[in-house]
Every structure is written in structure tokens, then in C-alpha cells.
Design a protein around this motif. Structure first.
Motif, PDB file in Angstrom:
ATOM      1  N   PHE A  93      -0.579 -10.976 -10.092  1.00 46.07           N
ATOM      2  CA  PHE A  93       0.291 -10.201  -9.067  1.00 46.07           C
ATOM      3  C   PHE A  93      -0.506  -9.943  -7.641  1.00 46.07           C
ATOM      4  CE2 PHE A  93      -1.058  -6.639 -11.568  1.00 46.07           C
ATOM      5  CZ  PHE A  93      -1.335  -5.593 -10.580  1.00 46.07           C
ATOM      6  N   ILE A  94       0.468  -9.588  -6.692  1.00 49.62           N
ATOM      7  CA  ILE A  94      -0.119  -8.783  -5.345  1.00 49.62           C
ATOM      8  C   ILE A  94       0.963  -7.870  -5.227  1.00 49.62           C
ATOM      9  CG2 ILE A  94      -0.660  -9.129  -3.261  1.00 49.62           C
ATOM     10  CD1 ILE A  94      -1.726 -12.037  -3.500  1.00 49.62           C
ATOM     11  N   VAL A  95       0.410  -6.407  -4.966  1.00 48.25           N
ATOM     12  CA  VAL A  95       1.697  -5.740  -4.507  1.00 48.25           C
ATOM     13  C   VAL A  95       1.083  -5.345  -3.127  1.00 48.25           C
ATOM     14  CG1 VAL A  95       2.182  -3.306  -4.977  1.00 48.25           C
ATOM     15  CG2 VAL A  95       1.665  -4.476  -6.760  1.00 48.25           C
ATOM     16  N   VAL A  96       2.082  -5.432  -2.235  1.00 50.51           N
ATOM     17  CA  VAL A  96       1.988  -5.174  -0.837  1.00 50.51           C
ATOM     18  C   VAL A  96       2.888  -4.183  -0.331  1.00 50.51           C
ATOM     19  CG1 VAL A  96       2.130  -6.103   1.546  1.00 50.51           C
ATOM     20  CG2 VAL A  96       1.389  -7.669  -0.364  1.00 50.51           C
ATOM     21  N   ALA A  97       2.224  -3.037   0.353  1.00 50.52           N
ATOM     22  CA  ALA A  97       2.798  -2.045   0.870  1.00 50.52           C
ATOM     23  C   ALA A  97       3.060  -2.337   2.387  1.00 50.52           C
ATOM     24  CB  ALA A  97       2.431  -0.565   0.666  1.00 50.52           C
ATOM     25  N   THR A  98       4.186  -2.278   3.160  1.00 55.26           N
ATOM     26  CA  THR A  98       4.226  -2.594   4.610  1.00 55.26           C
ATOM     27  C   THR A  98       4.770  -1.333   5.154  1.00 55.26           C
ATOM     28  OG1 THR A  98       4.680  -4.961   4.316  1.00 55.26           O
ATOM     29  CG2 THR A  98       5.021  -4.110   6.465  1.00 55.26           C
ATOM     30  N   ALA A  99       3.941  -0.803   6.084  1.00 50.41           N
ATOM     31  CA  ALA A  99       4.456   0.322   6.904  1.00 50.41           C
ATOM     32  C   ALA A  99       5.823   0.097   7.576  1.00 50.41           C
ATOM     33  CB  ALA A  99       3.173   0.995   7.848  1.00 50.41           C
ATOM     34  N   LEU A 100       6.664   1.192   7.730  1.00 44.47           N
ATOM     35  CA  LEU A 100       7.855   1.274   8.508  1.00 44.47           C
ATOM     36  C   LEU A 100       7.763   2.031   9.555  1.00 44.47           C
ATOM     37  CD1 LEU A 100      10.184   0.954   5.505  1.00 44.47           C
ATOM     38  CD2 LEU A 100       9.361  -1.164   6.803  1.00 44.47           C
ATOM     39  N   GLY A 101       8.753   1.898  10.726  1.00 45.37           N
ATOM     40  CA  GLY A 101       9.025   2.707  11.702  1.00 45.37           C
ATOM     41  C   GLY A 101       7.715   3.536  12.203  1.00 45.37           C
ATOM     42  N   LYS A 102       7.704   4.872  12.110  1.00 42.10           N
ATOM     43  CA  LYS A 102       6.739   5.634  12.729  1.00 42.10           C
ATOM     44  C   LYS A 102       5.359   5.387  12.087  1.00 42.10           C
ATOM     45  CE  LYS A 102       9.675   9.670  13.134  1.00 42.10           C
ATOM     46  NZ  LYS A 102      10.040  10.999  12.964  1.00 42.10           N
ATOM     47  N   GLN A 103       5.385   5.259  10.914  1.00 39.00           N
ATOM     48  CA  GLN A 103       3.972   5.126  10.326  1.00 39.00           C
ATOM     49  C   GLN A 103       3.436   3.682  10.940  1.00 39.00           C
ATOM     50  OE1 GLN A 103       2.350   7.056   8.509  1.00 39.00           O
ATOM     51  NE2 GLN A 103       0.868   5.903   7.819  1.00 39.00           N
ATOM     52  N   ALA A 104       4.179   2.906  11.075  1.00 41.60           N
ATOM     53  CA  ALA A 104       3.560   1.419  11.666  1.00 41.60           C
ATOM     54  C   ALA A 104       2.770   1.717  12.877  1.00 41.60           C
ATOM     55  CB  ALA A 104       4.624   0.225  11.578  1.00 41.60           C
ATOM     56  N   SER A 105       3.402   2.541  13.702  1.00 39.25           N
ATOM     57  CA  SER A 105       2.944   2.917  15.181  1.00 39.25           C
ATOM     58  C   SER A 105       1.734   3.816  15.010  1.00 39.25           C
ATOM     59  CB  SER A 105       4.161   3.297  16.165  1.00 39.25           C
ATOM     60  OG  SER A 105       4.583   4.309  15.577  1.00 39.25           O
ATOM     61  N   ARG A 106       1.752   4.709  14.152  1.00 38.37           N
ATOM     62  CA  ARG A 106       0.805   5.787  14.023  1.00 38.37           C
ATOM     63  C   ARG A 106      -0.574   5.008  13.265  1.00 38.37           C
ATOM     64  NH1 ARG A 106       3.900  11.008  11.574  1.00 38.37           N
ATOM     65  NH2 ARG A 106       4.928   9.456  10.668  1.00 38.37           N
ATOM     66  N   ASP A 107      -0.295   4.437  12.308  1.00 35.48           N
ATOM     67  CA  ASP A 107      -1.441   3.661  11.566  1.00 35.48           C
ATOM     68  C   ASP A 107      -1.496   2.316  11.784  1.00 35.48           C
ATOM     69  OD1 ASP A 107      -3.700   3.994   9.910  1.00 35.48           O
ATOM     70  OD2 ASP A 107      -2.456   4.240   7.987  1.00 35.48           O
ATOM     71  N   SER A 108      -1.699   1.802  12.880  1.00 33.44           N
ATOM     72  CA  SER A 108      -1.802   0.322  13.249  1.00 33.44           C
ATOM     73  C   SER A 108      -3.001  -0.394  12.508  1.00 33.44           C
ATOM     74  CB  SER A 108      -1.917   0.211  14.789  1.00 33.44           C
ATOM     75  OG  SER A 108      -2.985   0.774  15.093  1.00 33.44           O
ATOM     76  N   ALA A 109      -3.977   0.397  12.000  1.00 29.84           N
ATOM     77  CA  ALA A 109      -5.133  -0.302  11.464  1.00 29.84           C
ATOM     78  C   ALA A 109      -4.552  -0.556   9.889  1.00 29.84           C
ATOM     79  CB  ALA A 109      -6.227   0.516  11.195  1.00 29.84           C
ATOM     80  N   CYS A 110      -3.726   0.081   9.123  1.00 30.92           N
ATOM     81  CA  CYS A 110      -3.384  -0.118   8.010  1.00 30.92           C
ATOM     82  C   CYS A 110      -1.608  -0.346   7.911  1.00 30.92           C
ATOM     83  CB  CYS A 110      -3.508   1.183   7.244  1.00 30.92           C
ATOM     84  SG  CYS A 110      -5.400   1.317   7.034  1.00 30.92           S
ATOM     85  N   ILE A 111      -1.354  -1.340   8.261  1.00 33.79           N
ATOM     86  CA  ILE A 111       0.040  -1.673   8.625  1.00 33.79           C
ATOM     87  C   ILE A 111       0.538  -2.190   7.164  1.00 33.79           C
ATOM     88  CG2 ILE A 111       1.899  -3.154   9.250  1.00 33.79           C
ATOM     89  CD1 ILE A 111       0.795  -2.762  12.051  1.00 33.79           C
ATOM     90  N   THR A 112      -0.411  -2.999   6.377  1.00 33.24           N
ATOM     91  CA  THR A 112      -0.187  -3.330   5.248  1.00 33.24           C
ATOM     92  C   THR A 112      -1.191  -2.980   4.289  1.00 33.24           C
ATOM     93  OG1 THR A 112      -1.315  -5.679   5.617  1.00 33.24           O
ATOM     94  CG2 THR A 112       0.924  -5.490   5.725  1.00 33.24           C
ATOM     95  N   ILE A 113      -1.000  -2.395   3.113  1.00 33.29           N
ATOM     96  CA  ILE A 113      -1.893  -2.144   2.147  1.00 33.29           C
ATOM     97  C   ILE A 113      -1.600  -2.656   0.989  1.00 33.29           C
ATOM     98  CG2 ILE A 113      -2.638  -0.205   0.559  1.00 33.29           C
ATOM     99  CD1 ILE A 113      -1.725   1.632   2.909  1.00 33.29           C
ATOM    100  N   GLN A 114      -2.716  -3.507   0.148  1.00 35.37           N
ATOM    101  CA  GLN A 114      -2.274  -4.341  -0.854  1.00 35.37           C
ATOM    102  C   GLN A 114      -3.507  -4.272  -2.053  1.00 35.37           C
ATOM    103  OE1 GLN A 114      -1.690  -8.179   0.669  1.00 35.37           O
ATOM    104  NE2 GLN A 114      -3.924  -8.714   0.619  1.00 35.37           N
TER     105      GLN A 114
END
Length: 129
Positions: free
Chosen positions: A94-115
Motif C-alpha cells: 500500500f501507499i498512503v498519500v495526503a495531499t494538501a488542500l486550499g490554504k495549506q497547499a499555498s502555505r506549505d508548497s514544499a510538502c504538498i504531498t506526504i506519503q
């Protein structure tokens, strides 16, 4: 003797410039702090789903193919704060992927996806610190 009531223009300008300098130093630190706080929510959600995947594997000898199998409702499911959308797939791994949404995506551009995957590899590494 003349009594002086109030501030001179120079004193006021000095105070405003000091506040401007402090704001210029403090604001970037604050936004980084807020981004890391949101990232902790994403990491927590990824670890929760990975744990549920391992529990599912113990019961069924395969990993869950979607989030409904893990009793999380929606596929992908959104964290309580609404900062991350988390999805997972698998059968033999398995692979679990968290994708940043909304404000978090713009605030934390280095970590838009965490897996994280079934053998514990975390990426990107700098997001897990």
C-alpha cells in the motif's frame, strides 16, 4: 515653562518603523509555524491510515483497496481540519498519500504531498522532520 503634551512626529515615526521591522521579521516565522502545524495534521492522518491498513492486512491477508474498506467513509477522506485529503490503495502493498488542500497547499508548497508505504518509507523526507 511650556508643558509638552504628546509625541513629536519623529518619535512617532521611530515607533512605526520599529514595528515595521518587527513585523517583517516575525511574519515569515509565523507563517512557517502555521504551515508546520498543518503539516502535523497531514502526518497524523497518514499514520492513522497506515495503521488501519496494517490492521486490515492482519484480518484479511491483503491491504484495503479503498478507504471504505477501512471504515473511513469517503474515498479519499478529508481530515477534520480540512487541510489534507488522504487516499490509500493496495492489495499486496500500500501507499498512503495526503495531499494538501486550499490554504495549506499555498502555505506549505514544499510538502504538498506526504506519503508512506507498507515498508515504512516516508517521503519527502524533509516533511517528516
Amino acid at each position: 515653562m511650556k508643558k509638552n503634551n504628546g509625541f513629536s512626529l519623529i518619535e512617532l515615526m521611530i515607533a512605526v518603523s520599529i514595528m515595521g521591522i518587527l513585523a517583517a521579521v516575525i511574519y515569515p516565522s509565523y507563517t512557517e509555524y502555521v504551515a508546520k502545524g498543518g503539516r502535523a495534521d497531514g502526518i497524523s492522518a497518514v499514520m492513522r491510515v497506515a495503521n488501519l491498513q496494517e490492521q486490515f492486512y492482519l484480518d484479511n491477508r491483503q491491504y484495503a483497496t479503498d478507504m471504505n474498506d477501512l471504515n473511513l467513509g469517503a474515498d479519499p477522506f478529508v481530515t477534520d481540519t480540512g487541510l489534507y485529503s488522504v487516499d490509500s490503495t493496495g492489495t499486496t502493498s500500500f501507499i498512503v498519500v495526503a495531499t494538501a488542500l486550499g490554504k495549506q497547499a499555498s502555505r506549505d508548497s514544499a510538502c504538498i504531498t506526504i506519503q508512506i508505504n507498507d515498508i515504512g518509507e516516508k517521503s519527502p523526507a524533509e516533511c517528516w522532520e
